[in-house]
Design a protein around this motif. Structure first.
Motif, PDB file in Angstrom:
ATOM      1  N   LEU A 242       0.823  -1.201   0.000  1.00  0.00           N
ATOM      2  CA  LEU A 242       0.000   0.000   0.000  1.00  0.00           C
ATOM      3  C   LEU A 242       0.861   1.256   0.000  1.00  0.00           C
ATOM      4  N   ALA A 243       1.970   1.230   0.735  1.00  0.00           N
ATOM      5  CA  ALA A 243       2.880   2.375   0.728  1.00  0.00           C
ATOM      6  C   ALA A 243       3.446   2.602  -0.675  1.00  0.00           C
ATOM      7  N   GLU A 244       3.706   1.514  -1.389  1.00  0.00           N
ATOM      8  CA  GLU A 244       4.215   1.636  -2.753  1.00  0.00           C
ATOM      9  C   GLU A 244       3.135   2.172  -3.697  1.00  0.00           C
ATOM     10  N   PHE A 245       1.891   1.762  -3.491  1.00  0.00           N
ATOM     11  CA  PHE A 245       0.803   2.326  -4.296  1.00  0.00           C
ATOM     12  C   PHE A 245       0.696   3.831  -4.050  1.00  0.00           C
ATOM     13  N   ARG A 246       0.850   4.219  -2.805  1.00  0.00           N
ATOM     14  CA  ARG A 246       0.774   5.652  -2.481  1.00  0.00           C
ATOM     15  C   ARG A 246       1.911   6.408  -3.165  1.00  0.00           C
ATOM     16  N   ASP A 247       3.113   5.839  -3.115  1.00  0.00           N
ATOM     17  CA  ASP A 247       4.248   6.469  -3.797  1.00  0.00           C
ATOM     18  C   ASP A 247       4.031   6.526  -5.308  1.00  0.00           C
ATOM     19  N   ALA A 248       3.240   5.586  -5.830  1.00  0.00           N
ATOM     20  CA  ALA A 248       2.972   5.543  -7.268  1.00  0.00           C
ATOM     21  C   ALA A 248       1.949   6.585  -7.708  1.00  0.00           C
ATOM     22  N   GLY A 249       1.344   7.283  -6.762  1.00  0.00           N
ATOM     23  CA  GLY A 249       0.408   8.347  -7.106  1.00  0.00           C
ATOM     24  C   GLY A 249      -1.017   8.132  -6.677  1.00  0.00           C
ATOM     25  N   ILE A 250      -1.323   6.993  -6.042  1.00  0.00           N
ATOM     26  CA  ILE A 250      -2.678   6.747  -5.554  1.00  0.00           C
ATOM     27  C   ILE A 250      -2.906   7.551  -4.278  1.00  0.00           C
ATOM     28  N   ASN A 251      -4.011   8.295  -4.211  1.00  0.00           N
ATOM     29  CA  ASN A 251      -4.307   9.047  -2.980  1.00  0.00           C
ATOM     30  C   ASN A 251      -5.678   8.719  -2.403  1.00  0.00           C
ATOM     31  N   ARG A 252      -6.368   7.756  -3.019  1.00  0.00           N
ATOM     32  CA  ARG A 252      -7.668   7.321  -2.498  1.00  0.00           C
ATOM     33  C   ARG A 252      -7.807   5.824  -2.751  1.00  0.00           C
ATOM     34  N   LEU A 253      -8.234   5.086  -1.723  1.00  0.00           N
ATOM     35  CA  LEU A 253      -8.440   3.645  -1.841  1.00  0.00           C
ATOM     36  C   LEU A 253      -9.906   3.316  -1.666  1.00  0.00           C
ATOM     37  N   SER A 254     -10.388   2.371  -2.469  1.00  0.00           N
ATOM     38  CA  SER A 254     -11.762   1.883  -2.344  1.00  0.00           C
ATOM     39  C   SER A 254     -11.712   0.376  -2.131  1.00  0.00           C
ATOM     40  N   PHE A 255     -11.979  -0.057  -0.906  1.00  0.00           N
ATOM     41  CA  PHE A 255     -11.915  -1.473  -0.557  1.00  0.00           C
ATOM     42  C   PHE A 255     -13.264  -2.154  -0.782  1.00  0.00           C
ATOM     43  N   GLY A 256     -13.238  -3.286  -1.490  1.00  0.00           N
ATOM     44  CA  GLY A 256     -14.443  -4.087  -1.671  1.00  0.00           C
ATOM     45  C   GLY A 256     -14.656  -5.008  -0.492  1.00  0.00           C
ATOM     46  N   VAL A 257     -15.225  -4.476   0.576  1.00  0.00           N
ATOM     47  CA  VAL A 257     -15.429  -5.251   1.812  1.00  0.00           C
ATOM     48  C   VAL A 257     -16.660  -6.154   1.687  1.00  0.00           C
ATOM     49  N   GLN A 258     -17.772  -5.587   1.265  1.00  0.00           N
ATOM     50  CA  GLN A 258     -19.064  -6.260   1.011  1.00  0.00           C
ATOM     51  C   GLN A 258     -19.785  -6.715   2.280  1.00  0.00           C
ATOM     52  N   SER A 259     -19.075  -7.257   3.243  1.00  0.00           N
ATOM     53  CA  SER A 259     -19.707  -7.691   4.491  1.00  0.00           C
ATOM     54  C   SER A 259     -18.633  -7.796   5.568  1.00  0.00           C
ATOM     55  N   LEU A 260     -19.045  -7.634   6.824  1.00  0.00           N
ATOM     56  CA  LEU A 260     -18.140  -7.871   7.948  1.00  0.00           C
ATOM     57  C   LEU A 260     -18.598  -9.082   8.751  1.00  0.00           C
ATOM     58  N   ARG A 261     -19.269 -10.004   8.056  1.00  0.00           N
ATOM     59  CA  ARG A 261     -19.676 -11.275   8.664  1.00  0.00           C
ATOM     60  C   ARG A 261     -19.122 -12.408   7.801  1.00  0.00           C
ATOM     61  N   ASP A 262     -18.311 -13.264   8.414  1.00  0.00           N
ATOM     62  CA  ASP A 262     -17.596 -14.285   7.652  1.00  0.00           C
ATOM     63  C   ASP A 262     -18.520 -15.218   6.885  1.00  0.00           C
ATOM     64  N   GLU A 263     -19.643 -15.591   7.477  1.00  0.00           N
ATOM     65  CA  GLU A 263     -20.521 -16.538   6.783  1.00  0.00           C
ATOM     66  C   GLU A 263     -21.098 -15.922   5.520  1.00  0.00           C
ATOM     67  N   GLU A 264     -21.335 -14.625   5.526  1.00  0.00           N
ATOM     68  CA  GLU A 264     -21.841 -13.959   4.335  1.00  0.00           C
ATOM     69  C   GLU A 264     -20.753 -13.860   3.262  1.00  0.00           C
ATOM     70  N   LEU A 265     -19.535 -13.605   3.683  1.00  0.00           N
ATOM     71  CA  LEU A 265     -18.432 -13.540   2.730  1.00  0.00           C
ATOM     72  C   LEU A 265     -18.220 -14.888   2.047  1.00  0.00           C
ATOM     73  N   VAL A 266     -18.377 -15.968   2.800  1.00  0.00           N
ATOM     74  CA  VAL A 266     -18.255 -17.302   2.219  1.00  0.00           C
ATOM     75  C   VAL A 266     -19.340 -17.530   1.186  1.00  0.00           C
ATOM     76  N   ARG A 267     -20.570 -17.115   1.484  1.00  0.00           N
ATOM     77  CA  ARG A 267     -21.670 -17.291   0.533  1.00  0.00           C
ATOM     78  C   ARG A 267     -21.428 -16.513  -0.759  1.00  0.00           C
ATOM     79  N   LEU A 268     -20.708 -15.410  -0.657  1.00  0.00           N
ATOM     80  CA  LEU A 268     -20.408 -14.593  -1.832  1.00  0.00           C
ATOM     81  C   LEU A 268     -19.119 -15.028  -2.526  1.00  0.00           C
ATOM     82  N   SER A 269     -18.495 -16.065  -2.026  1.00  0.00           N
ATOM     83  CA  SER A 269     -17.219 -16.600  -2.535  1.00  0.00           C
ATOM     84  C   SER A 269     -16.104 -15.562  -2.508  1.00  0.00           C
ATOM     85  N   ARG A 270     -16.151 -14.667  -1.535  1.00  0.00           N
ATOM     86  CA  ARG A 270     -15.067 -13.706  -1.358  1.00  0.00           C
ATOM     87  C   ARG A 270     -13.858 -14.394  -0.738  1.00  0.00           C
TER      88      ARG A 270
END
Length: 380
Positions: free
Chosen positions: A101-129
């Motif tokens: 991530l530090a290298e991405f920042r050095d590369a010029g990225i100044n905003r990150l968008s994380f695809g979290v989708q859920s903070l419950r493990d069973e739901e993440l499994v159902r979504l094949s994350r």
């Protein structure tokens, strides 16, 4: 100013609900793709000013930071990318480390968008994350440690077997992580999505429509209480942290898309690139024509798009701005069809603006269809 979009069509695994233009990561194909992408950007560059650059996918964080840096630099050389440009990278939590991530920042990225989708493990499994809830939290901590002060987290609601309480558990978890921006999306199950078959086999169901409405309204209320302002149907942000790039899509602005399947809108013309990654690389290499489905938009189509997308914003439509640009009195043209929505508390009209109420956002599509090919439309 222009917005620039770069499509990265690679994923480490294909989520069972996804309908985006993507394929499994291949190192050799990726190398050829980056070379083709740099060439496309160079050919398209005309020095026009741009103030946003968005890496979407797919999973852009699968590219090496040096590759991302080369693309950012090529955009700077080919367009007049402003010094304060918003440069966003979509990332999946399992693909990052503090060092990366530090290298991405050095590369010029100044905003990150994380695809979290859920903070419950069973739901993440159902979504094949591939990530867990714990890994998502770790990724946010890594991003902060790497110096990022502009984070966006995506959440997905109306998941198979998800209750209102379980959904709000993820919402509260995201608020506790204190990102600058949050996007809430309703799961859409496409006809050919593997998830549809999995749901049938496992007898999973989604919550009733009334519960889905409660999910949305309560989530927005909690986010508002947590210091976030809603600025679009699916998006909230801390003050001044709205997605400058995505706002272009809703405010009748122009953007150029690069990479396979990327869409562009400029000068009243809309087009998309060839979709298949291998074909994209081949066409760029041969100097061929990348554009597919090119359309010259009529003034009527441009007006309808401006009204349809503009109503997604919490601020709604500035009627004088529409009149100035298109010569159309929106209320005189559509008022008789919109009045019932005003009377039902779904739409607000104050003479200068038309905007959806939060309850109206649940039925936004019904309101927006009023703007499509109205027989009373008049455009200069």
């Amino acid at each position: 100013m222009l917005g620039l979009y770069v499509h990265v069509p690679f994923c480490a695994a294909i989520c069972n609900y996804c309908n985006f233009n993507r394929g499994l990561f291949d190192e050799t194909l990726k190398t050829h793709y980056v070379s083709a992408l740099l060439e496309e950007i160079s050919r398209s560059g005309d020095g026009s000013p741009a103030d946003t650059l968005f890496f979407g996918g797919g999973t852009p964080s699968l590219l090496e930071p040096a590759e991302i840096g080369a693309i950012v630099e090529r955009c700077r050389r080919s367009f007049a990318l402003t010094p304060d440009a918003e440069v966003t990278l979509e990332a999946n939590p399992e693909t990052v480390s503090r060092e990366r991530l530090a290298e991405f920042r050095d590369a010029g990225i100044n905003r990150l968008s994380f695809g979290v989708q859920s903070l419950r493990d069973e739901e993440l499994v159902r979504l094949s994350r591939l990530h867990s809830a714990g890994r998502a939290r770790e990724a946010v901590g890594m991003a902060r440690a790497a110096g990022f002060d502009n984070l966006s987290l995506d959440l997905m609601m109306w998941l198979p077997q998800q209750t209102v309480a379980q959904w709000l558990e993820s919402v509260d978890g995201v608020i506790a992580l204190a990102p600058e921006h949050v996007s809430l999306y309703l799961l859409e199950i496409y006809p050919n999505a593997p998830l549809r078959d999995e749901m049938a086999r496992a007898r999973w169901a989604v919550a009733p429509d009334d519960d889905a409405a409660d999910m949305y309204l309560e989530a927005m209320a909690r986010l508002e209480k947590g210091g976030y302002g809603q600025y679009e149907i699916s998006n909230v942000a801390k003050p001044g942290r709205e997605s400058r790039h995505n706002v272009k899509y809703w405010t009748d602005a122009e953007w150029l898309g690069f990479g396979p399947g990327a869409h562009s809108t400029r000068g009243g013309v809309r087009w998309k690139n060839v979709s298949a990654t291998a074909e994209y690389i081949s066409v760029v290499g041969s100097g061929g024509q990348l554009e597919r489905d090119r359309r010259d938009l009529s003034r009527q189509e441009q007006l309808e798009d401006a009204l349809f997308t503009g109503l997604r914003l919490s601020a709604g439509l500035d009627l004088e701005s529409v009149r100035s640009r298109y010569g159309t009195d929106v209320w005189a043209t559509y008022g008789s069809e919109l009045q019932p929505f005003v009377e039902d508390g779904l739409l607000l009209y104050d003479g200068a603006h038309i905007r959806l109420t939060r309850a109206g956002m649940l039925l936004a599509h019904e309101v927006m269809t009023v703007f499509i090919s109205s027989p009373g439309l008049r455009v200069r």
